[in-house]
Design a protein around this motif. Sequence first.
Motif, PDB file in Angstrom:
ATOM      1  N   GLY A  90       0.581  -1.111   0.146  1.00  0.00           N
ATOM      2  CA  GLY A  90      -0.139   0.042  -0.201  1.00  0.00           C
ATOM      3  C   GLY A  90       0.598   1.219   0.143  1.00  0.00           C
ATOM      4  O   GLY A  90       0.766   1.998   0.808  1.00  0.00           O
ATOM      5  N   ARG A  91       2.103   1.325  -0.157  1.00  0.00           N
ATOM      6  CA  ARG A  91       2.485   2.202  -0.895  1.00  0.00           C
ATOM      7  C   ARG A  91       3.389   3.283   0.600  1.00  0.00           C
ATOM      8  O   ARG A  91       3.539   4.033   1.185  1.00  0.00           O
ATOM      9  N   CYS A  92       3.414   2.436   1.661  1.00  0.00           N
ATOM     10  CA  CYS A  92       3.472   3.320   2.990  1.00  0.00           C
ATOM     11  C   CYS A  92       4.833   2.802   3.501  1.00  0.00           C
ATOM     12  O   CYS A  92       5.597   3.335   3.839  1.00  0.00           O
ATOM     13  N   CYS A  93       5.545   2.543   2.688  1.00  0.00           N
ATOM     14  CA  CYS A  93       7.063   2.248   2.715  1.00  0.00           C
ATOM     15  C   CYS A  93       8.367   3.104   2.659  1.00  0.00           C
ATOM     16  O   CYS A  93       8.113   3.563   1.148  1.00  0.00           O
ATOM     17  N   PRO A  94       9.029   3.417   3.649  1.00  0.00           N
ATOM     18  CA  PRO A  94       9.758   4.631   2.395  1.00  0.00           C
ATOM     19  C   PRO A  94      10.967   4.098   1.815  1.00  0.00           C
ATOM     20  O   PRO A  94      11.458   3.099   1.999  1.00  0.00           O
ATOM     21  N   VAL A  95      11.429   4.609   0.343  1.00  0.00           N
ATOM     22  CA  VAL A  95      11.631   4.048  -0.184  1.00  0.00           C
ATOM     23  C   VAL A  95      13.026   4.814  -0.795  1.00  0.00           C
ATOM     24  O   VAL A  95      12.953   5.834  -1.548  1.00  0.00           O
ATOM     25  N   VAL A  96      14.663   4.755  -0.675  1.00  0.00           N
ATOM     26  CA  VAL A  96      15.568   5.095  -0.832  1.00  0.00           C
ATOM     27  C   VAL A  96      16.081   4.479  -2.718  1.00  0.00           C
ATOM     28  O   VAL A  96      16.119   3.069  -2.772  1.00  0.00           O
ATOM     29  N   VAL A  97      16.025   5.243  -3.325  1.00  0.00           N
ATOM     30  CA  VAL A  97      16.333   5.485  -4.984  1.00  0.00           C
ATOM     31  C   VAL A  97      17.860   5.295  -5.094  1.00  0.00           C
ATOM     32  O   VAL A  97      17.717   6.550  -4.930  1.00  0.00           O
ATOM     33  N   GLY A  98      18.501   4.071  -5.706  1.00  0.00           N
ATOM     34  CA  GLY A  98      19.587   4.806  -6.118  1.00  0.00           C
ATOM     35  C   GLY A  98      20.509   3.717  -6.328  1.00  0.00           C
ATOM     36  O   GLY A  98      19.248   2.638  -6.837  1.00  0.00           O
ATOM     37  N   LYS A  99      21.900   3.433  -6.907  1.00  0.00           N
ATOM     38  CA  LYS A  99      22.469   2.628  -7.427  1.00  0.00           C
ATOM     39  C   LYS A  99      23.495   1.967  -6.760  1.00  0.00           C
ATOM     40  O   LYS A  99      23.574   2.194  -5.926  1.00  0.00           O
ATOM     41  N   MET A 105      20.574  -0.034 -10.637  1.00  0.00           N
ATOM     42  CA  MET A 105      19.340   1.146 -10.493  1.00  0.00           C
ATOM     43  C   MET A 105      19.241   0.187  -9.198  1.00  0.00           C
ATOM     44  O   MET A 105      18.308  -1.344  -9.117  1.00  0.00           O
ATOM     45  N   ARG A 106      19.364   0.216  -7.752  1.00  0.00           N
ATOM     46  CA  ARG A 106      17.900  -0.436  -6.615  1.00  0.00           C
ATOM     47  C   ARG A 106      18.038   0.591  -6.301  1.00  0.00           C
ATOM     48  O   ARG A 106      17.475   1.816  -5.274  1.00  0.00           O
ATOM     49  N   TRP A 107      16.599  -0.583  -5.316  1.00  0.00           N
ATOM     50  CA  TRP A 107      15.284   0.159  -4.396  1.00  0.00           C
ATOM     51  C   TRP A 107      16.191  -0.165  -3.027  1.00  0.00           C
ATOM     52  O   TRP A 107      15.496  -1.572  -1.996  1.00  0.00           O
ATOM     53  N   THR A 108      16.283   0.679  -1.990  1.00  0.00           N
ATOM     54  CA  THR A 108      15.849   0.098  -1.204  1.00  0.00           C
ATOM     55  C   THR A 108      14.829   0.584   0.264  1.00  0.00           C
ATOM     56  O   THR A 108      14.519   1.645   0.358  1.00  0.00           O
ATOM     57  N   LEU A 109      14.174  -0.537   1.187  1.00  0.00           N
ATOM     58  CA  LEU A 109      12.821  -0.498   1.358  1.00  0.00           C
ATOM     59  C   LEU A 109      13.136  -0.221   2.748  1.00  0.00           C
ATOM     60  O   LEU A 109      14.167  -1.783   3.209  1.00  0.00           O
ATOM     61  N   LEU A 110      13.099   0.502   3.655  1.00  0.00           N
ATOM     62  CA  LEU A 110      13.428   0.821   4.562  1.00  0.00           C
ATOM     63  C   LEU A 110      12.558   0.046   5.860  1.00  0.00           C
ATOM     64  O   LEU A 110      11.689   0.566   5.450  1.00  0.00           O
ATOM     65  N   THR A 111      12.642  -0.767   6.492  1.00  0.00           N
ATOM     66  CA  THR A 111      11.765  -1.522   7.632  1.00  0.00           C
ATOM     67  C   THR A 111      12.061  -1.073   8.839  1.00  0.00           C
ATOM     68  O   THR A 111      12.865  -0.415   9.398  1.00  0.00           O
ATOM     69  N   SER A 112      11.174  -1.878   9.821  1.00  0.00           N
ATOM     70  CA  SER A 112      11.709  -1.656  11.095  1.00  0.00           C
ATOM     71  C   SER A 112      12.898  -2.726  12.001  1.00  0.00           C
ATOM     72  O   SER A 112      13.159  -4.102  10.490  1.00  0.00           O
ATOM     73  N   PRO A 113      13.302  -2.596  12.428  1.00  0.00           N
ATOM     74  CA  PRO A 113      14.676  -3.475  13.133  1.00  0.00           C
ATOM     75  C   PRO A 113      14.937  -5.038  12.971  1.00  0.00           C
ATOM     76  O   PRO A 113      13.265  -5.534  13.084  1.00  0.00           O
TER      77      PRO A 113
END
Length: 181
Positions: A90-99, A105-113
């Motif tokens: 549901g698009r609630c995940c913060p995503v860092v787009v980078g190489k 290209m990679r997406w880093t999906l930030l999660t809880s610990p």
Amino acid sequence: MTISWDVTVGRESALFPGDRSAVSHGGAEMRRLKIRRVDLAIRRSDNYRHLCRLDSFVRPESACIFMRIGAAGAVVVPPQLGNLVRQKLGRCCPVVVGKGSDRRMRWTLLTSPGADELVSDFAIFAMLCAVDARIPSNGEEIQLPDPRDLGPRWLDGMPTSDYRPSPTAVIDAIRAFRRVR
């Protein structure tokens, strides 16, 4: 004689051998710009720490902002898979787009610990390898977007809270994608 473009003044300058007047003027201006860039990065890093609860810090030599995996986890995926995971969550995940280190290209999906604990499960590890994804280990550093916008960027703008989905929710979304495929 050497003709060069003086970035600090915005005009061409002629440098004769031994003439350092333009260089010394430009050097002081460049130092001021670097200090300003580091100050902006520190303010952004403070925002990440206080608003998003990320363990962020600034490397002064590059003015780049990084976060350590620990207080927050992450799952690094290719963009196509990241898009499917975000649709499922549901698009609630913060995503860092980078190489990534492989320049793709990679997406880093930030999660809880706790994401790094899932890697010890062989089935999860094998599934992540099959879809070209990985879970950064505890203590690993992830580059975060900085005010210059030269490197990574947030997919939907900077997060405004400390919410991140659980790592198991992200893994379940990847698992659902694998079943459909």
